[in-house]
Design a protein around this motif. Structure first.
Motif: not given
Length: 124
Positions: A42-54
């Motif tokens: 789940v932490d990897e998913i959260v980090w991937a979302c942050y990398r994609q959007i920000f």
């Protein structure tokens, strides 16, 4: 009378090539919550979302959305809702909308959300 179609196996023109894609860093990892990932996944998913959007310079602890992260970890929202929340967050608006022109902001959103460049000026 029609001529029957012949079945040919798919192959490349270069017979030495086994496949068309070689898995590696170029192939994007698909993140979902279908399999109910545990802890670090789940932490990897959260980090991937942050990398994609920000942007890389925008990923700091101040811009984290802790409420959205906890809702995602508890399974209350989906990944799509998490990304929507990141896009509607005050930090995204402050860092991207307030500091750029409308044309540049549309270009940023298309690049980060859809993952591609605008096709032409009509799309801006």
């Amino acid at each position: 009378m029609t001529i029957p179609l012949l079945d040919y196996p798919l192959s490349s023109q270069n017979q030495r090539v086994k496949g068309f894609e070689v898995p590696g860093d170029e192939v994007a990892k698909i993140y979902t919550l279908q399999n109910l990932p545990q802890g670090t996944e789940v932490d990897e998913i959260v980090w991937a979302c942050y990398r994609q959007i920000f942007n890389e310079q925008q990923i700091i602890a101040f811009n984290r959305q802790v409420n959205l992260e906890s809702q995602l970890k508890n399974g209350q929202i989906t990944v799509r809702d998490f990304i929507r929340g990141l896009l509607l967050s005050d930090s995204f608006r402050r860092l991207n909308y307030d500091t750029n022109s409308n044309y540049r902001f549309v270009e940023i959103c298309i690049q980060r959300v859809l993952g591609r460049y605008p096709y032409n000026n009509e799309e801006n």
